[in-house]
Design an enzyme around this catalytic site. Sequence first.
Site, PDB file in Angstrom:
ATOM      1  N   CYS A  29       0.657 -16.298 -16.216  1.00 23.20           N
ATOM      2  CA  CYS A  29      -0.017 -15.231 -17.259  1.00 23.20           C
ATOM      3  C   CYS A  29       0.429 -13.852 -17.071  1.00 23.20           C
ATOM      4  O   CYS A  29       0.014 -12.970 -17.924  1.00 23.20           O
ATOM      5  CB  CYS A  29      -1.432 -15.171 -16.513  1.00 23.20           C
ATOM      6  SG  CYS A  29      -1.709 -14.716 -15.076  1.00 23.20           S
ATOM      7  N   ASP A  52      -0.096 -11.529 -14.713  1.00 22.38           N
ATOM      8  CA  ASP A  52      -1.015 -10.741 -13.994  1.00 22.38           C
ATOM      9  C   ASP A  52      -0.327 -10.335 -12.595  1.00 22.38           C
ATOM     10  O   ASP A  52       0.189 -11.228 -12.001  1.00 22.38           O
ATOM     11  CB  ASP A  52      -2.262 -11.385 -13.868  1.00 22.38           C
ATOM     12  CG  ASP A  52      -2.953 -11.394 -15.246  1.00 22.38           C
ATOM     13  OD1 ASP A  52      -2.424 -11.021 -16.383  1.00 22.38           O
ATOM     14  OD2 ASP A  52      -4.286 -11.966 -15.267  1.00 22.38           O
ATOM     15  N   CYS A  91      -6.432 -10.085 -15.937  1.00 24.59           N
ATOM     16  CA  CYS A  91      -7.542 -10.276 -16.795  1.00 24.59           C
ATOM     17  C   CYS A  91      -8.656  -9.720 -16.180  1.00 24.59           C
ATOM     18  O   CYS A  91      -8.579  -9.612 -15.017  1.00 24.59           O
ATOM     19  CB  CYS A  91      -7.646 -11.738 -17.079  1.00 24.59           C
ATOM     20  SG  CYS A  91      -7.937 -12.648 -15.650  1.00 24.59           S
ATOM     21  N   CYS A  93      -7.020 -17.254 -11.019  1.00 21.24           N
ATOM     22  CA  CYS A  93      -7.251 -15.722 -11.086  1.00 21.24           C
ATOM     23  C   CYS A  93      -7.869 -15.494  -9.418  1.00 21.24           C
ATOM     24  O   CYS A  93      -7.396 -14.632  -8.880  1.00 21.24           O
ATOM     25  CB  CYS A  93      -8.303 -15.191 -12.065  1.00 21.24           C
ATOM     26  SG  CYS A  93      -7.955 -15.789 -13.625  1.00 21.24           S
TER      27      CYS A  93
HETATM   28 FE1  FES Z   1      -3.991 -14.569 -14.696  1.00 22.92          FE
HETATM   29 FE2  FES Z   1      -6.434 -14.158 -14.739  1.00 22.92          FE
HETATM   30  S1  FES Z   1      -5.348 -15.171 -16.455  1.00 22.92           S
HETATM   31  S2  FES Z   1      -4.823 -13.940 -13.245  1.00 22.92           S
END
Ligand code: FES
Length: 131
Positions: free
Chosen positions: A35, A37, A61, A105
């Site tokens: 993702c 992040d 996110c 996450c």
């Molecule tokens: Fe990747 Fe939340 S979508 S940490």
Amino acid sequence: MALYSDKVMDHFRNPRNVGIIEDADGVGEVGNTMCGDIMKIYLKVSDDGIIEDVKFETFGCGSAIASSSMATELIKGKPVSEAMELTNKAVAEALDGLPAHKMHCSVLAEEAIQAALEDYQNKKLAGKLQA
Ligand code: FES
């Protein structure tokens, strides 16, 4: 049922412990390549091994923000040994759950804290070797 619990929404809207610690005793940064992040955790640890302060920066996110906020709350004031046992499951439970596709996450929060604790221990060890 709402997708996100009230606790997730609360920690997403009012995240606790956001920021950086300039003279941190341990810093951990992890990312999720899927993702994109990124999460960074800063620790301030007392001489007797108590986490006096913890701050985070998260580029990610809403669930990642809520997870890091909750994870920092869970380890603040705790001994390092206890923080090392923090799991993503405990973070998700404290948030009253996360949707299945958002569990990763909370894993990011666990990994960032473990990385910061590892950095703290390496620094402590290096200090001892120098002494
Ligand atoms: Fe990747 Fe939340 S979508 S940490």
